[in-house]
Design a protein around this motif. Structure first.
Motif, PDB file in Angstrom:
ATOM      1  N   ASP A 151     -11.619  -2.878   1.101  1.00  0.00           N
ATOM      2  CA  ASP A 151     -10.643  -2.075   1.291  1.00  0.00           C
ATOM      3  C   ASP A 151     -10.989  -0.736   0.641  1.00  0.00           C
ATOM      4  O   ASP A 151     -10.469  -0.755  -0.480  1.00  0.00           O
ATOM      5  CB  ASP A 151      -9.318  -2.656   0.974  1.00  0.00           C
ATOM      6  N   ARG A 152     -11.187   0.313   1.247  1.00  0.00           N
ATOM      7  CA  ARG A 152     -11.503   1.646   0.535  1.00  0.00           C
ATOM      8  C   ARG A 152     -10.335   2.283   0.023  1.00  0.00           C
ATOM      9  O   ARG A 152     -10.370   3.072  -0.883  1.00  0.00           O
ATOM     10  CB  ARG A 152     -12.302   2.485   1.405  1.00  0.00           C
ATOM     11  N   VAL A 153      -9.235   1.993   0.783  1.00  0.00           N
ATOM     12  CA  VAL A 153      -8.037   2.697   0.297  1.00  0.00           C
ATOM     13  C   VAL A 153      -7.565   2.070  -1.029  1.00  0.00           C
ATOM     14  O   VAL A 153      -7.182   2.884  -1.831  1.00  0.00           O
ATOM     15  CB  VAL A 153      -6.948   2.407   1.438  1.00  0.00           C
TER      16      VAL A 153
ATOM     17  N   ALA B  36       1.020   3.857  -3.102  1.00  0.00           N
ATOM     18  CA  ALA B  36       0.809   5.326  -2.670  1.00  0.00           C
ATOM     19  C   ALA B  36       1.918   6.456  -3.067  1.00  0.00           C
ATOM     20  O   ALA B  36       1.651   7.517  -3.507  1.00  0.00           O
ATOM     21  CB  ALA B  36       0.680   5.495  -1.326  1.00  0.00           C
TER      22      ALA B  36
ATOM     23  N   ARG C 237       0.785  -1.136  -0.232  1.00  0.00           N
ATOM     24  CA  ARG C 237      -0.152  -0.152   0.131  1.00  0.00           C
ATOM     25  C   ARG C 237       0.729   1.073   0.031  1.00  0.00           C
ATOM     26  O   ARG C 237       0.685   2.319  -0.668  1.00  0.00           O
ATOM     27  CB  ARG C 237      -1.027   0.168   1.054  1.00  0.00           C
TER      28      ARG C 237
END
Length: 652
Positions: A489-491, A461, A457
């Protein structure tokens, strides 16, 4: 009294006459050593009497026939004797259904395979027919497993979110939930739950007074730990009165209790008393062992006491002996902890450049010792030499990267080690190196079966800030794979949308409905408070501003409100000066050059038109200007005539 026959005895046997059952079995086996039924009953009786080593000897003497017949009992005896690998194999062979699953969960828990333990308890909870009789036990054990997962750093596998009404009625469940909060660092909620667990246990009508005392002891020891972590020394003194270390039967619990009591009583004033107190309790064995995170803390405390009493040589020898049996590089916590204390022993209480002088030669001899590397990096950072810390990290990581060993590659891209390197890069504002390091690590871990989600992640990012379309595509692939693993998982969804929006908007248009609205995200934000607080500069911008300030001239620069305005004398102001009226910005220009100038008369308008760029050119004016340019000056050309005319006469 003569021993009764085994069949008649078994008909009347209860849990209170295990000794009599054992005597009858011994009498039967004295007549027939191969009596399989008597061997089985004897093994069960020994297990009920907590004589696990004797039970294993019965299984060993009886052979494979008894192990196949009583596979679950054999696995349980192995488990209680601390032979966890053999117990796991025996459980797998037994195939005893739900009982074997419970035992496998216990073996996995003791072997610190907490993720597998959580999976087993989750499976057992889904069987509703058998679940009703085991609901309380499953809840207690599930919360205990979640606490261990938090301590292990695997919070993603935790399944329990909050206590139910039924959970709040059991002091065991409340206590395990308190331990889960403590493992997460939520000390205040953990303390409140511990107090509730104490209250439930004290008021329980199902426990005898001696059982209450036994159950309250570990809760009080944990309560003391939480109070020490919060700095509540006065409350810790009152809890100390509840702990009677001599009444603790388990050696592991006794070691933790003595450690916390020593720290609570501030015996560090005399380091020799502290050293003796921390080494007073013998090590526990078999199943009565500390978990890894507990043992690491106590080992660290013990070696810290060694440093206080200046036992440098002894600590160097003991740590070096253990490290010699450990593989390099190692990401195990205990191995790297021993490397740190080994370096501290060589430094002999010195810090800064003096300590580096003693430790750097060790790193030259052990370049793959990660604990030693991190010690050197920390010393450089403390001295403010971030550049040397980065250089040391990069040199060691490059040596691991060039190796073909899988262990070296795994250590090279270890998330913890990589986070240290990224933090160092951030201190110097090296954004390109951060992005390349994370992308390289993500490329390695994506080929593994269980990649670290947090690292992927972070890498994705970071790639979102790149202007390269290939980096954005890679970020989209990573976020897409994370979304496949966890659809909630909204991220991952937001990252995938952000990465693909500029590449192919049609691919992510359907995903927009899964994201929360912007109004919902900023609805509880106090805009006025943010404006009054101002915007904090980033680390890079603050460093750039500091560098610019250092290179600029020193000058007094008060803020706009505090700057003293220059006082202008009235004699210098025009007669018609009005402070409320805005002054003309063109007041310093000649009148004919101002935008408001309008010439008067025919000649004035003609001259203005001639000065206008792009206007009509007058032939008369052009001829007069050409004649003026062709007319020689009074002084003659080239300056020759003037030079002779102005030359002074000298002596002849």
């Amino acid at each position: 009294m003569a021993a009764q026959s085994l069949p008649s005895l078994l008909k009347r046997a209860t849990i209170d006459d295990d000794e009599e059952v054992l005597r009858s079995c011994n009498a039967t086996l004295a007549k027939s050593k191969s009596d399989l039924n008597a061997q089985h009953v004897k093994a069960v009786a020994l297990l009920k009497l907590d004589r696990y080593e004797d039970a294993l000897r019965v299984f060993a003497s009886a052979g494979d026939a008894l192990k196949e017949r009583a596979g679950l009992e054999y696995a349980y005896a192995l488990y209680k004797c601390g032979k966890l690998d053999e117990a796991a194999e025996a459980v797998a062979r037994s195939g005893a259904g739900r009982g074997a699953s419970h035992l496998e969960a216990q073996v996995s828990y003791r072997a610190e395979k907490f993720r597998r333990t959580a999976e087993i308890y989750n499976t057992l909870s889904q069987d509703r027919e058998s679940f009703s009789n085991e609901a309380n036990d499953l809840s207690i054990n599930s919360w205990a497993t979640d606490a261990q997962l938090h301590w292990k750093g695997d919070s993603g596998s935790v399944r329990n979110a909050r206590l139910s009404r039924e959970d709040l009625e059991s002091f065991e469940t409340v206590y395990n939930a308190a331990c889960s909060n403590i493992a997460k660092g939520d000390l205040k909620p953990g303390e409140l739950l511990i107090k509730r667990a104490k209250e439930i246990c004290r008021t329980s009508e199902e426990l005898a007074p001696e059982d209450k005392a036994a159950e309250l002891m570990p809760i009080a020891i944990q309560h003391l730990y939480v109070l020490l972590r919060q700095g509540k020394t006065e409350e810790a003194e009152s809890v100390l009165q509840e702990i009677a270390v001599d009444n603790v039967s388990e050696l592991s619990t006794k070691r933790i209790a003595k450690n916390n009591i020593v720290l609570a009583r501030q015996t560090t004033v005399n380091p020799y008393i502290l050293y003796k107190a921390l080494h007073d309790t013998p090590d526990s064995i078999n199943n009565d062992r500390l978990f890894e995170f507990q043992d690491n803390i106590l080992v660290g405390n013990s070696h810290a006491a060694d440093l206080l009493v200046q036992k440098y040589d002894g600590m160097i020898r003991s740590t070096a002996k253990t490290l010699s049996r450990s593989p390099y590089p190692s990401t195990a916590a205990i191995t790297n902890l021993l490397s740190v204390y080994n370096a501290a022993g060589h430094a002999q209480g010195q810090t800064g450049a003096s300590a580096l002088k003693q430790i750097l030669p060790l790193l030259e001899r052990r370049p793959k010792d990660l604990g030693l590397l991190l010690t050197v990096v920390q010393l450089y950072v403390n001295a403010g030499n971030t550049t040397s810390a980065i250089a040391m990290m990069e040199r060691s990581l490059h040596s691991l990267e060039d190796s073909t060993a899988e262990a070296d590659q795994e250590a090279r891209f270890n998330p913890g080690l990589l986070s240290v390197l990224v933090s160092l890069y951030q201190l110097e504002g090296r954004k390109v190196q951060i992005r390349s390091s994370l992308a390289q690590a993500a490329a390695y871990w994506r080929s593994k079966p269980e990649p670290p989600v947090s690292l992927l992640r972070a890498a994705a990012a970071s790639l979102l800030h790149s202007e390269d379309r290939a980096d954005l595509a890679t970020a989209g692939d990573i976020f897409h794979s994370l979304h496949k693993q966890d659809s909630s998982d909204r991220v991952a969804i937001a990252g995938y949308v952000a990465s693909q929006a500029t590449l192919d908007y049609s691919q992510v248009e359907s995903q927009l409905d899964c994201l929360p609205a912007v109004a919902d995200l900023v609805g509880d934000i106090d805009i006025s408070a943010l404006e009054s607080a101002g915007i904090a500069p980033s680390a890079s911008s603050a460093a750039a501003a500091a560098a610019a300030f250092a290179g600029a001239r020193k000058r007094a620069a008060a803020d706009k409100e505090g700057r003293a305005s220059k006082r202008v004398r009235k004699s210098r102001l025009p007669k018609d000066y009005d402070p409320a009226k805005k002054p003309d910005l063109e007041r310093w220009l000649p009148l004919r050059d101002r935008s408001s100038y309008r010439p008067k008369g025919r000649k004035g308008k003609q001259r203005a038109a001639e000065r206008t760029q792009g206007g009509v050119v007058s032939e008369k004016a052009e001829d007069s200007s050409a004649a003026a340019a062709a007319k020689p000056s009074a002084g003659g050309g080239g300056g020759g005539g003037n030079s002779k005319k102005n030359k002074k006469k000298g002596k002849r």
